[in-house]
Design an enzyme around this catalytic site. Structure first.
Site, PDB file in Angstrom:
ATOM      1  N   CYS A  64       0.804  -1.211   0.000  1.00 14.61           N
ATOM      2  CA  CYS A  64       0.000   0.000   0.000  1.00 14.61           C
ATOM      3  C   CYS A  64       0.837   1.261   0.000  1.00 14.61           C
ATOM      4  O   CYS A  64       1.976   1.271   0.444  1.00 14.61           O
ATOM      5  CB  CYS A  64      -0.903   0.045   1.229  1.00 14.61           C
ATOM      6  SG  CYS A  64      -2.122  -1.238   1.240  1.00 14.61           S
TER       7      CYS A  64
ATOM      8  N   GLY B  48       1.093  -0.083  -5.079  1.00 13.98           N
ATOM      9  CA  GLY B  48      -0.155  -0.853  -5.120  1.00 13.98           C
ATOM     10  C   GLY B  48      -0.916  -0.567  -6.384  1.00 13.98           C
ATOM     11  O   GLY B  48      -1.216   0.590  -6.668  1.00 13.98           O
TER      12      GLY B  48
ATOM     13  N   ASN C  50      -0.958   1.582   5.592  1.00  8.36           N
ATOM     14  CA  ASN C  50       0.095   0.786   4.955  1.00  8.36           C
ATOM     15  C   ASN C  50       0.770  -0.019   6.065  1.00  8.36           C
ATOM     16  O   ASN C  50       1.279   0.567   7.022  1.00  8.36           O
ATOM     17  CB  ASN C  50       1.105   1.725   4.269  1.00  8.36           C
ATOM     18  CG  ASN C  50       2.319   1.013   3.703  1.00  8.36           C
ATOM     19  OD1 ASN C  50       3.372   1.600   3.585  1.00  8.36           O
ATOM     20  ND2 ASN C  50       2.192  -0.252   3.342  1.00  8.36           N
ATOM     21  N   GLY C  51       0.763  -1.327   5.932  1.00  9.78           N
ATOM     22  CA  GLY C  51       1.367  -2.173   6.949  1.00  9.78           C
ATOM     23  C   GLY C  51       0.521  -3.401   7.205  1.00  9.78           C
ATOM     24  O   GLY C  51      -0.298  -3.782   6.363  1.00  9.78           O
TER      25      GLY C  51
ATOM     26  N   TYR D 121      14.061  -2.300  -2.926  1.00 10.09           N
ATOM     27  CA  TYR D 121      13.121  -2.479  -4.026  1.00 10.09           C
ATOM     28  C   TYR D 121      11.841  -1.633  -3.948  1.00 10.09           C
ATOM     29  O   TYR D 121      11.416  -1.079  -4.948  1.00 10.09           O
ATOM     30  CB  TYR D 121      12.728  -3.953  -4.145  1.00 10.09           C
ATOM     31  CG  TYR D 121      11.688  -4.213  -5.202  1.00 10.09           C
ATOM     32  CD1 TYR D 121      12.021  -4.137  -6.560  1.00 10.09           C
ATOM     33  CD2 TYR D 121      10.372  -4.500  -4.870  1.00 10.09           C
ATOM     34  CE1 TYR D 121      11.066  -4.343  -7.542  1.00 10.09           C
ATOM     35  CE2 TYR D 121       9.407  -4.723  -5.849  1.00 10.09           C
ATOM     36  CZ  TYR D 121       9.764  -4.643  -7.185  1.00 10.09           C
ATOM     37  OH  TYR D 121       8.828  -4.848  -8.152  1.00 10.09           O
TER      38      TYR D 121
END
Ligand code: SF4
Length: 491
Positions: free
Chosen positions: A22, A48, A123-124, A264
């Site tokens: 996300c 995402g 996000n997580g 990345y």
């Protein structure tokens, strides 16, 4: 039948990478909040690609639009943006294991609470969400989605504290896991990071309004200024009076930012936690060359993510850099599922060997990571078929041996090539003349540390070491990790 989404492992365009699940963005105090949020999400699209949503607030009402697909598919439409009126907005882009992607799981989530409306983007991954959900359901909470994020909403809704911020802090104190949250209430934009600061969240400014977002590239696209990173464990409340910082967690908690963001996930033009991602990747490439040099004629990146590492390797090794593999940027997750007759083309639809750069040469291929190894095999086949004399692979991360439970889509351990075989066996499996990965300490050196401090590591590196900094409460509850479908709904 046209099918846009593929269960993981069946998508012929799957690039065999770990995927951050996300990206989040929020803007408070700007007349064009929604359009800037859409642009910010567009810059975060790499985090995402399966769903996107925006919730705006006009001082009286919340407005919401959530869709499956990319940001540009929906939010470049003027009529959609016009509906999202107001001086504040938050947005979210989502990647998931896709078979489970349904509209009710698309964020931001919105709830009408007793104290006013609340929209939340996350996000997580909350590692004790399963147990908390069970407890909340026993107390009468009714869940609308399968997302762990909804647990936070219910904890806030049922909180005993007086104010919304106090209820939120109370809820955060009950969570284990990794989170970067942006929340819009009728009073304020709120940001929060977990005490270890695993996932990124930064603070910016545009025309007097304030922004919270995952990466600095989302500020650049709208001409906003970077202010600072939200600190691990910090709760930032942004209202008409400015930015207020709260530190509800003990300062003794060790910071463990996700090192894979540098390898990345993050865009190379972003600066996260004060480090330029592009420079970090070049330094990792240079360190890789120091550790694992090889006699070769050309350094070739596996595009696009291998490019900065290959430049660093080439500069350090004194071996020319060349584009031996060309990536087709127009083949992506939105490509319709191919017919059986072209399915076998697989990786060729996305990558093609550039014979002019490879023929008769000893090639060092640089990739950022190897997950299952499926793409690596095909890339090596392409390079050999184009006439390379030797193919050596150098990987700009240590072997990925463990799954991530902190908001990253990872295969189970038995699907991770490095958890199943040693480097020599992997080299045979992939079909290269030699294979080497940067060492853990080499990676830490490239990140500016002398080495990894074993009793207090500077980053989360659990997918390389198995040293998980945050308790895996649900996962260690006696259940088979691979069967925990709830985990698949990580955000
Ligand atoms: Fe990042 Fe840690 Fe997850 Fe690896 S395990 S991807 S380092 S958060």
């Amino acid at each position: 039948m046209v099918q846009l989404y593929h269960p993981i492992g069946t998508n012929p365009f799957n690039d065999d990478k770990l995927h951050d699940e996300c990206g989040v963005f929020g803007l408070h105090g700007h007349p064009d909040a929604a359009v800037h949020t859409a642009l910010g999400l567009h810059a975060l699209q790499h985090r995402g690609q399966e769903a996107a949503g925006i919730v705006s607030f006009d001082g009286t009402h919340f407005h919401s639009h959530r869709s499956l697909g990319n940001v540009g598919d929906h939010f470049s439409n003027a009529s959609v943006i016009e509906q999202l009126s107001g001086y504040a907005a938050i947005g979210h882009v989502r990647y998931s294991t896709s078979g489970e992607t349904v509209l009710r799981n698309v964020q931001p989530l919105f709830a009408d609470l007793a104290g006013g409306g609340l929209a939340i983007a996350h996000n997580g991954n909350i590692t004790n969400a399963k147990g908390l959900r069970r407890e909340l359901e026993e107390r009468g909470s009714i869940f609308q989605s399968t997302m762990d994020t909804e647990v936070i909403v219910h904890l806030i809704a049922t909180g005993k504290e007086a104010g919304l911020v106090e209820k939120l802090i109370d809820a955060l104190c009950r969570l284990n896991g990794a989170y970067a949250l942006v929340i819009q209430t009728h009073e304020a934009l709120i940001g929060a990071r977990d005490p270890h600061g695993v996932r990124p969240l930064i603070l910016g400014e545009l025309d007097g309004g304030h922004i919270l977002c995952s990466e600095s590239c989302a500020l650049d696209i709208i001409g906003a200024n970077f202010i600072r990173d939200v600190k691990p464990g910090e709760v930032v409340v942004i209202d008409d009076k400015g930015v207020h910082s709260l530190q509800p967690f003990p300062k003794s908690v060790a910071q463990r930012f996700c090192v894979f963001e540098y390898i990345y996930f993050a865009r190379p033009d972003s600066v996260v936690e004060g480090v330029n991602v592009y420079h970090a990747r070049k330094r990792i490439g240079a360190e890789l060359a120091r550790e694992h040099g090889v006699n070769a004629d050309v350094v070739v990146p596996v595009p696009d993510s291998g490019v900065p590492g290959a430049i660093g390797y080439s500069e350090q090794a004194g071996i020319p850099f060349d584009l031996g593999i060309i990536r087709n940027h127009y083949v992506g997750r939105t490509f319709i599922e191919p017919t059986d007759s072209i399915r076998h083309l697989g990786v060729r639809l996305k990558h093609n060997a550039n014979r002019a750069a490879l023929l008769g040469r000893r090639v060092v291929l640089i990739d950022d990571s190897i997950v299952r190894g499926t793409t690596s095999i095909k890339i090596v086949e392409l390079v050999r078929a184009a006439g390379a004399k030797e193919v050596h692979m150098r990987v700009a991360s240590p072997p990925t041996t463990h799954s991530c439970f902190y908001g990253v889509d990872t295969p189970t351990r038995d699907q991770l090539l490095a958890s199943q075989m040693d480097v020599a066996a992997m080299a045979v499996h992939i079909g290269v003349d030699s294979l080497a990965f940067i060492s853990i300490d080499g990676m830490y050196r490239a990140m500016g540390h002398e080495h990894r401090t074993p009793d207090r590591p500077q980053f989360c590196d659990a997918c390389f070491t198995g040293d998980y900094p945050i308790e895996l409460t649900d996962q260690l509850g006696g259940e088979d990790i691979a069967q925990l479908s709830f985990l698949d709904e990580a955000t």
